[in-house]
Design a protein around this motif. Structure first.
Motif, PDB file in Angstrom:
ATOM      1  N   TRP A   1     106.457   1.350  83.207  1.00 38.60           N
ATOM      2  CA  TRP A   1     106.045   2.751  83.019  1.00 38.60           C
ATOM      3  C   TRP A   1     106.653   3.348  81.746  1.00 38.60           C
ATOM      4  CZ3 TRP A   1     104.665   6.014  87.884  1.00 38.60           C
ATOM      5  CH2 TRP A   1     103.866   7.104  87.494  1.00 38.60           C
TER       6      TRP A   1
ATOM      7  N   ILE B   1     108.737  -5.629  84.983  1.00 37.92           N
ATOM      8  CA  ILE B   1     107.339  -5.562  85.465  1.00 37.92           C
ATOM      9  C   ILE B   1     107.076  -4.178  86.062  1.00 37.92           C
ATOM     10  CG2 ILE B   1     105.669  -6.552  87.070  1.00 37.92           C
ATOM     11  CD1 ILE B   1     107.443  -9.133  87.070  1.00 37.92           C
TER      12      ILE B   1
ATOM     13  N   PHE C   1     114.132   1.193  82.450  1.00 32.98           N
ATOM     14  CA  PHE C   1     114.933   0.005  82.778  1.00 32.98           C
ATOM     15  C   PHE C   1     114.865  -1.048  81.665  1.00 32.98           C
ATOM     16  CE2 PHE C   1     114.063   2.086  86.855  1.00 32.98           C
ATOM     17  CZ  PHE C   1     115.374   2.280  87.283  1.00 32.98           C
TER      18      PHE C   1
ATOM     19  N   VAL D   1      99.629  -6.078  81.291  1.00 30.78           N
ATOM     20  CA  VAL D   1      99.208  -7.181  82.170  1.00 30.78           C
ATOM     21  C   VAL D   1      99.434  -6.810  83.633  1.00 30.78           C
ATOM     22  CG1 VAL D   1     101.435  -8.355  81.805  1.00 30.78           C
ATOM     23  CG2 VAL D   1      99.520  -9.674  82.664  1.00 30.78           C
TER      24      VAL D   1
ATOM     25  N   HIS E   1     103.249  -1.355  96.175  1.00 30.96           N
ATOM     26  CA  HIS E   1     101.974  -0.937  95.584  1.00 30.96           C
ATOM     27  C   HIS E   1     100.954  -2.057  95.518  1.00 30.96           C
ATOM     28  CE1 HIS E   1     103.211   3.046  94.473  1.00 30.96           C
ATOM     29  NE2 HIS E   1     104.250   2.599  93.800  1.00 30.96           N
ATOM     30  N   VAL E   2     101.363  -3.280  95.866  1.00 32.38           N
ATOM     31  CA  VAL E   2     100.399  -4.374  95.746  1.00 32.38           C
ATOM     32  C   VAL E   2      99.830  -4.720  97.117  1.00 32.38           C
ATOM     33  CG1 VAL E   2     101.273  -5.356  93.583  1.00 32.38           C
ATOM     34  CG2 VAL E   2     102.282  -6.094  95.742  1.00 32.38           C
TER      35      VAL E   2
ATOM     36  N   HIS F   1     100.388  -1.976  83.765  1.00 34.64           N
ATOM     37  CA  HIS F   1      98.937  -1.857  83.604  1.00 34.64           C
ATOM     38  C   HIS F   1      98.493  -0.465  84.069  1.00 34.64           C
ATOM     39  CE1 HIS F   1      94.813  -2.963  83.139  1.00 34.64           C
ATOM     40  NE2 HIS F   1      94.572  -2.605  84.384  1.00 34.64           N
ATOM     41  N   TYR F   2      98.651  -0.206  85.358  1.00 34.54           N
ATOM     42  CA  TYR F   2      98.064   1.020  85.926  1.00 34.54           C
ATOM     43  C   TYR F   2      98.578   2.288  85.260  1.00 34.54           C
ATOM     44  CZ  TYR F   2      95.986  -1.972  89.342  1.00 34.54           C
ATOM     45  OH  TYR F   2      95.241  -2.946  89.924  1.00 34.54           O
TER      46      TYR F   2
ATOM     47  N   LEU G   1     110.761  -3.445  90.025  1.00 32.67           N
ATOM     48  CA  LEU G   1     111.345  -2.226  90.605  1.00 32.67           C
ATOM     49  C   LEU G   1     110.234  -1.244  90.978  1.00 32.67           C
ATOM     50  CD1 LEU G   1     114.096  -1.852  87.829  1.00 32.67           C
ATOM     51  CD2 LEU G   1     114.285  -3.077  90.008  1.00 32.67           C
ATOM     52  N   GLY G   2     110.193  -0.883  92.251  1.00 28.25           N
ATOM     53  CA  GLY G   2     109.230   0.122  92.694  1.00 28.25           C
ATOM     54  C   GLY G   2     107.786  -0.330  92.597  1.00 28.25           C
ATOM     55  N   VAL G   3     107.528  -1.617  92.675  1.00 26.73           N
ATOM     56  CA  VAL G   3     106.151  -2.119  92.529  1.00 26.73           C
ATOM     57  C   VAL G   3     105.656  -2.832  93.786  1.00 26.73           C
ATOM     58  CG1 VAL G   3     104.573  -3.485  91.099  1.00 26.73           C
ATOM     59  CG2 VAL G   3     106.573  -2.439  90.031  1.00 26.73           C
TER      60      VAL G   3
ATOM     61  N   TYR H   1     107.583  10.221  83.935  1.00 25.61           N
ATOM     62  CA  TYR H   1     108.019   9.690  85.220  1.00 25.61           C
ATOM     63  C   TYR H   1     109.531   9.462  85.175  1.00 25.61           C
ATOM     64  CZ  TYR H   1     108.484   6.854  89.373  1.00 25.61           C
ATOM     65  OH  TYR H   1     108.889   6.381  90.597  1.00 25.61           O
ATOM     66  N   HIS H   2     110.009   8.835  84.106  1.00 25.95           N
ATOM     67  CA  HIS H   2     111.432   8.508  84.008  1.00 25.95           C
ATOM     68  C   HIS H   2     112.228   9.610  83.321  1.00 25.95           C
ATOM     69  CE1 HIS H   2     110.693   3.870  84.298  1.00 25.95           C
ATOM     70  NE2 HIS H   2     110.914   4.422  85.486  1.00 25.95           N
TER      71      HIS H   2
HETATM   72  C1  LIG Z   1     106.687   3.669  91.298  1.00 27.37           C
HETATM   73  S1  LIG Z   1     106.344   3.079  89.679  1.00 27.37           S
HETATM   74  C2  LIG Z   1     107.853   2.272  89.268  1.00 27.37           C
HETATM   75  C3  LIG Z   1     108.131   2.299  87.781  1.00 27.37           C
HETATM   76  C4  LIG Z   1     109.458   1.614  87.373  1.00 27.37           C
HETATM   77  N1  LIG Z   1     109.400   0.176  87.580  1.00 27.37           N
HETATM   78  C5  LIG Z   1     110.586   2.195  88.155  1.00 27.37           C
HETATM   79  O1  LIG Z   1     111.147   1.523  89.043  1.00 27.37           O
HETATM   80  O2  LIG Z   1     110.932   3.345  87.912  1.00 27.37           O
HETATM   81  C6  LIG Z   1     105.257   1.720  89.962  1.00 27.37           C
HETATM   82  C7  LIG Z   1     104.825   1.004  88.683  1.00 27.37           C
HETATM   83  O3  LIG Z   1     104.183  -0.208  89.022  1.00 27.37           O
HETATM   84  C8  LIG Z   1     103.029  -0.353  88.236  1.00 27.37           C
HETATM   85  N2  LIG Z   1     102.104  -1.201  88.981  1.00 27.37           N
HETATM   86  C9  LIG Z   1     101.587  -1.003  90.210  1.00 27.37           C
HETATM   87  N3  LIG Z   1     100.781  -2.004  90.556  1.00 27.37           N
HETATM   88  C10 LIG Z   1     100.776  -2.869  89.518  1.00 27.37           C
HETATM   89  C11 LIG Z   1     100.139  -4.102  89.259  1.00 27.37           C
HETATM   90  N4  LIG Z   1      99.322  -4.669  90.149  1.00 27.37           N
HETATM   91  N5  LIG Z   1     100.384  -4.704  88.067  1.00 27.37           N
HETATM   92  C12 LIG Z   1     101.223  -4.145  87.152  1.00 27.37           C
HETATM   93  N6  LIG Z   1     101.863  -2.975  87.351  1.00 27.37           N
HETATM   94  C13 LIG Z   1     101.622  -2.343  88.518  1.00 27.37           C
HETATM   95  C14 LIG Z   1     102.534   1.051  88.014  1.00 27.37           C
HETATM   96  O4  LIG Z   1     101.676   1.120  86.914  1.00 27.37           O
HETATM   97  C15 LIG Z   1     103.838   1.797  87.832  1.00 27.37           C
HETATM   98  O5  LIG Z   1     104.276   1.786  86.509  1.00 27.37           O
END
Ligand SMILES: C[S@@+](CC[C@H](N)C(=O)[O-])C[C@H]1O[C@@H](n2cnc3c(N)ncnc32)[C@H](O)[C@@H]1O
Length: 251
Positions: A61, A58, A65, A115, A139-140, A82-83, A134-136, A20-21
């Protein structure tokens, strides 16, 4: 750093994984990430020095960072995810192999914790001077709940990067994405606008929030939307309202 004896070995291991990175591992080896991570780094406006700071990344991936925080002098860095590390609708299906290979190759001391963001608490993981989220956020499913957990482990500064939507609306607002409506990805849920992100950060206990990225003007967004349509990348309405944004928040 990689010794020349091990260089071809490392290059072969890097080539065998999906990344990914985009991470510079030294000796001319750069991971072929789908994400243009060094360009995103430039947008974050991170402190040039993190000397003596503890940092939590947090959703780390492949760890770009986290390694960057260590490079900037952080005394302790914890990468949590986690995911992506389980391939649960995330990542490359290879678990943490990318993160671990990068950490080994860089000779990094970054720690890792598996976690979910909703399970973060001072008891579970401690508190950190600087937290990267970052980027999370998009997704929640319950962003305010997630931000409460993030705030609970932040001692001083949060760096938040996210998709924003409803840009141009002055009132705090968020777009909801059922059924893969954002980029065809079923794990994308909410796109708040700048005012909503700022409001949520204040609601969970940050006293000062600074929007780092430029809020693009309507003509800029209209021109970009037309370009997206020309390229077949996004609908004109969505492209007009959506962007990515960076915020710094302080306790
Ligand atoms: C788009 S990627 C961003 C990765 C990195 N932080 C970046 O900015 O390049 C989203 C990341 O969030 C993580 N993620 C999504 N939902 C999550 C959750 N509920 N708890 C922990 N990690 C989560 C995914 O596993 C993934 O690694």
């Amino acid at each position: 750093m990689i010794s020349s004896v091990n260089r071809s070995d490392t290059a072969a291991q890097v080539a065998a994984l999906r990344w990914y990175h985009t991470i510079d591992l030294g000796n001319g080896i750069v991971t072929p990430g789908i994400d243009q991570t060094p360009l995103r780094l430039a947008e974050l406006d991170l402190p040039a020095s993190l000397a003596g700071k503890t940092v939590l990344d947090i959703g780390a991936w492949d760890g770009f960072f986290s390694f960057e925080a260590e490079r900037r002098g952080a005394v302790r860095v914890v990468a949590s995810d986690h995911y992506a590390w389980h391939g649960l609708g995330w990542g490359t299906g290879q678990g943490k192999a990318g993160f671990e290979l990068a950490r080994r190759t860089l000779g990094s001391r970054v720690e890792d914790r598996d976690v979910d963001v909703l399970d973060l608490s001072p008891d579970a993981i401690g508190r950190f001077d600087v937290v990267f989220f970052l980027g999370v956020l998009y997704h929640v499913p319950n962003p305010l709940v997630a931000l409460e957990r993030v705030a609970s482990v932040t001692a001083d500064m949060l760096v938040l990067e996210t998709v924003v939507d409803m840009v141009g609306y002055r009132r705090p607002a968020a777009a909801f994405y059922p059924d893969r409506q954002l980029n065809g990805d079923p794990t994308n849920w909410w796109g708040p606008n700048h005012a909503a992100v700022e409001g949520m950060l204040k609601a969970v206990g940050f006293s000062r929030v600074k929007t780092i990225s430029t809020i693009r003007s309507a003509p800029y967004r209209a021109a970009r939307a037309a370009y997206h349509r020309f390229k077949g990348k996004n609908t004109i309405a969505a492209a007009y309202r959506q962007d990515r944004a960076v915020f710094h928040a302080f306790k």
